[in-house]
Write an enzyme that holds these catalytic residues in place. Structure first.
Site, PDB file in Angstrom:
ATOM      1  N   CYS A 197       0.813  -1.223   0.000  1.00 14.39           N
ATOM      2  CA  CYS A 197       0.000   0.000   0.000  1.00 14.39           C
ATOM      3  C   CYS A 197       0.847   1.274   0.000  1.00 14.39           C
ATOM      4  CB  CYS A 197      -0.960   0.002   1.183  1.00 14.39           C
ATOM      5  SG  CYS A 197      -2.134  -1.359   1.074  1.00 14.39           S
ATOM      6  N   HIS A 246      -3.635   7.004   1.606  1.00 14.40           N
ATOM      7  CA  HIS A 246      -3.992   5.659   1.164  1.00 14.40           C
ATOM      8  C   HIS A 246      -5.381   5.322   1.694  1.00 14.40           C
ATOM      9  CE1 HIS A 246      -4.013   1.547   0.230  1.00 14.40           C
ATOM     10  NE2 HIS A 246      -3.969   1.152   1.491  1.00 14.40           N
ATOM     11  N   ASN A 283     -10.020  -0.829  -0.885  1.00 14.30           N
ATOM     12  CA  ASN A 283      -8.573  -0.621  -0.831  1.00 14.30           C
ATOM     13  C   ASN A 283      -7.970  -1.179  -2.120  1.00 14.30           C
ATOM     14  OD1 ASN A 283      -5.830  -0.701  -0.290  1.00 14.30           O
ATOM     15  ND2 ASN A 283      -6.041  -1.601   1.741  1.00 14.30           N
TER      16      ASN A 283
END
Ligand SMILES: CC(C)(COP(=O)(O)OP(=O)(O)OC[C@H]1O[C@@H](n2cnc3c(N)ncnc32)[C@H](O)[C@@H]1OP(=O)(O)O)[C@@H](O)C(=O)NCCC(=O)NCCS
Length: 331
Positions: free
Chosen positions: A113, A258, A288
């Site tokens: 990520c 993020h 995500n």
């Protein structure tokens, strides 16, 4: 002064929308559980046969068009993903062939990520060192092929979606725009808190027949540990970044973090005392998307007309590894 700046930005998500209700038909979960714990309403899944490099190609072409450049203008490709097309070669090579660039170098970044920020920071260093002029930085993921859609994997499966985002980072001779500061961190002691063991090179052969029925086939996560560390490190990182770059929190127009969990970002914003609306989110629509989350949100913010030249932006990321990082830039 030699700097790098984002000359073009683009993103792409596959058309298939998957709602929380659809997931609740596959495993014991509910729209209410997913929304309240994560903020996610829906995500996108790529169809069978679509590769990570296909999503990346769409996003990259949009970023190039936005930059007003052709593939032949690129000097280098940095490709961040945890869901590469194949084990090797790197997905950057597949993307390069699809784009039809010349024999420019391609570097895959495996930092989950935080992958996009690691790639952006490396691209910035290449440009400031005078090595390259135009670098394509891509984050793309196809998670939907590698999620455990049973009750065993529901904590992870509901979180992730597919997508891609890209920027063209270019040389800028001046002090008014561009990347001002980047920070990269990792703490490998927490590697097991979010990982996927499917390629275990200590096994001979590295894939065994019983793997197909084993939990090692799927990502696994200690959600509470990830959550706690994400909030703590992102707050520290924000403070450290503004201190080192010598700017004030109130000078930052938007924080583009993020997208792991809406609650993580809300908690970070609240504990930093940031006004409502300064921390941007689009996890509601995409879940995500790991390395794609930050460029996807940046592109949406830009295309919504929210960015003006000179705006100060803070990109923030945290993920598996653990890894975390920031980029402070003037748009
Ligand atoms: C995953 C996460 C949403 C879980 O939320 P939580 O409040 O910590 O929930 P818990 O893990 O305590 O689970 C609570 C219960 O819900 C259950 N549960 C887990 N996933 C579920 C799902 N999708 N649907 C319904 N119930 C679920 C658990 O089994 C547990 O049941 P139990 O109480 O009977 O044992 C949260 O921990 C999180 O977001 N962590 C960070 C994840 C992340 O950011 N990952 C990516 C990093 S880049």
């Amino acid at each position: 002064m030699l700097r790098s700046y984002i000359r073009g930005v683009g993103s792409y998500v596959p058309p298939r929308v998957v709602t929380n209700d659809e997931l609740s038909r596959l495993m014991s979960t509910s729209d209410e559980w997913i929304r309240t714990r994560t903020g996610i309403v829906e995500r996108r899944y790529a169809d069978e046969g679509v590769l990570c490099s296909d999503l990346a190609l769409e996003a990259s072409q949009r970023a190039l068009a936005d930059a007003g450049l052709a593939p032949s203008d690129l000097d280098f490709i940095l490709f961040a993903t945890l869901s590469p097309d194949h084990h090797f070669p790197g997905t950057g090579c597949y993307l390069q062939a699809k784009m039809g660039t010349s024999s420019i170098g391609c570097l895959d970044v495996r930092n989950q990520c935080t992958g996009f920020l690691y790639a952006l920071s490396a691209a910035d260093a290449f440009i400031r060192a005078g090595v390259y002029e135009n670098i394509l930085v891509v984050g793309a993921e196809i998670h939907s092929s590698a999620l455990d859609f049973t009750d065993r994997g529901r904590d992870v499966a509901v979180l992730f979606g597919d997508g891609a985002g890209a920027v063209v980072l270019s040389r800028y001779d001046g002090a008014h725009r561009g990347i001002l500061h980047t920070e990269l961190h990792a703490d490998g002691r927490h590697a097991r808190a979010l990982c996927m063991d499917v390629w275990d090179i200590s096994k001979k052969p590295y894939i065994t027949r019983d793997l197909i029925d084993s939990p090692a086939l799927w990502p696994r996560m200690d959600g509470k540990t990830v959550f706690k560390h994400a909030v703590t490190e992102l707050i520290k990182l924000f403070q450290q970044t503004i201190a080192r770059a010598q700017v004030r929190a109130e000078d930052i127009k938007y924080v583009i973090p993020h997208q792991a969990n809406l609650r993580i970002n809300q908690m970070v914003g609240e504990q930093l005392g940031l006004p409502h609306g300064k921390v941007l989110n689009n996890i509601q629509k995409y879940g995500n998307t790991t390395a794609a989350s930050i460029p996807l949100l940046l592109d949406e913010t830009y295309r919504a007309g929210l960015l003006e030249e000179g705006d100060l932006l803070m990109l923030l990321g945290f993920g598996s590894g653990f890894t975390w990082g920031s980029a402070l830039l003037r748009w």
